[in-house]
Design an enzyme around this catalytic site. Structure first.
Site, short mmCIF file in Angstrom:
data_model
loop_
_atom_site.label_atom_id
_atom_site.label_comp_id
_atom_site.label_asym_id
_atom_site.label_seq_id
_atom_site.Cartn_x
_atom_site.Cartn_y
_atom_site.Cartn_z
N HIS A 78 0.83 -1.21 0.00
CA HIS A 78 0.00 0.00 0.00
C HIS A 78 0.87 1.26 0.00
CE1 HIS A 78 -3.12 -2.72 2.20
NE2 HIS A 78 -2.94 -3.07 0.94
N HIS A 237 -9.51 -1.97 -4.24
CA HIS A 237 -8.36 -2.32 -3.41
C HIS A 237 -7.43 -3.29 -4.14
CE1 HIS A 237 -5.92 -2.53 0.13
NE2 HIS A 237 -5.76 -3.81 -0.17
N HIS A 264 -1.17 -11.05 -5.17
CA HIS A 264 0.25 -10.68 -5.08
C HIS A 264 1.17 -11.66 -5.82
CE1 HIS A 264 -0.63 -7.43 -2.43
NE2 HIS A 264 -1.19 -8.22 -1.53
ZN LIG Z 1 -3.86 -4.68 0.01
#
Ligand SMILES: [Zn+2]
Length: 307
Positions: A78, A237, A264
């Site tokens: 983030h 997000h 990810h």
């Molecule tokens: Zn995240």
């Protein structure tokens, strides 16, 4: 010509790590051109440095973790997305613990803090990585595909499809600009399913997670009293996470990115694939003969060499 930027002044913030539950103090410090983003673990003797590049990624389950010589920093995505989204090329991130604080689960706090001091232009030009030929990675029905952009911009099509009534299908489509990032993406919070939380905690994860820093999704509703910030906060997000992971290329990217149910691990595989295939992209403002030098000095500054 676009120039590189760092932050104008040092910024401090503190908070809890989402997965470790550790209280961590962070300082963002201006740094020189062509140095990129480097994390420094001040709590360890010698303050070991870990450059935020793909070759230093050591784990991608539930968060992106970088490490070098046994020292790690987790949940960098983030903060990295905020730096990338605002166009901060060079900065040192000094911290006294193993994880970047989660703050409210989004990048809002990082954006406010960075905008509070502003950016400073530096003497070296900013080099973009321009996708010239398609690059794709996939894992069963999940995939990420990077195509050349006809408009020489960074555009995104991201879709998610979870087997849950709250978020079975959401898509985000658009240009990735600083304004779009700040207004549409940065405020979207991380999320988790109530049904998974006990398992996460049993595996030593989500120790710092709470309704103050994550959206918690129950069987048919969310547990957060104030509801969602956007009706499609979940896919936004995921775009935020993707930006943080893409930033580990080490240069801003121009191309059309299409992602479906990515996370990810797949994001990281895409970055690795891009770096492994330099014939499929080029740098702006760089002559062809400089590309090899640029590859080694900018992206592989940690000493690794593209395969
Ligand atoms: Zn995240």
């Amino acid at each position: 010509m676009k120039m590189q930027h760092t932050i104008k002044d040092t910024i401090g913030f503190s908070g809890i790590g989402l997965h470790t539950g550790c209280d961590v103090n962070v300082r963002l410090i201006p740094s020189g051109e062509d140095t990129g983003i480097t994390f420094l673990r001040k709590d360890i003797p010698g303050s070991p440095a870990i450059r935020a590049v793909a070759s230093n990624v050591v784990a991608t389950s539930y968060a992106t973790t970088i490490g070098a010589k046994g020292v790690t920093v987790s949940t960098i995505e983030h903060l990295m997305a905020a730096l990338y989204g605002l166009g901060v090329d060079n900065a040192v991130v000094e911290l006294d613990g193993p994880e970047v604080p989660v703050m409210d689960g989004s990048a809002s706090h990082f954006i406010e803090a960075i905008e509070g001091v502003g950016l400073r232009a530096q003497a070296s030009p900013r080099r973009h990585l321009v996708i010239k030929r398609p690059i794709k990675v996939e894992d069963r029905d999940k995939y990420v595909l990077f195509l050349p952009s006809e408009e020489a911009e960074f555009t995104i099509d991201y879709s998610i499809d979870f087997s849950h009534p709250m978020l079975n299908k959401q898509t985000f489509t658009g240009l990735f600009s600083t304004d779009v990032f700040k207004e549409e993406i940065a405020g979207a919070r991380t999320f988790g399913f109530l049904r998974d939380i006990e398992t996460l905690k049993a595996n030593g994860l989500a120790k710092g997670g709470s309704l103050n820093n994550a959206i918690v999704i129950g069987d048919s509703d969310i547990l957060n009293e104030d509801g969602l910030r956007y009706p499609d906060e979940f896919v936004r997000h995921k775009v935020l996470d993707l930006m943080g992971d893409i930033s580990l290329i080490g240069a801003p990217v121009i191309g059309h990115l299409i992602a479906h149910r990515s996370g990810h691990s797949l994001n990281h595989r895409l970055v690795q694939e891009i770096l492994r295939k330099p014939a499929r992209w080029d740098f702006t403002d760089t002559f062809a003969e400089e590309k090899d030098v640029a590859l080694k000095s900018t992206i592989f500054m940690d000493g690794s060499v593209p395969v």
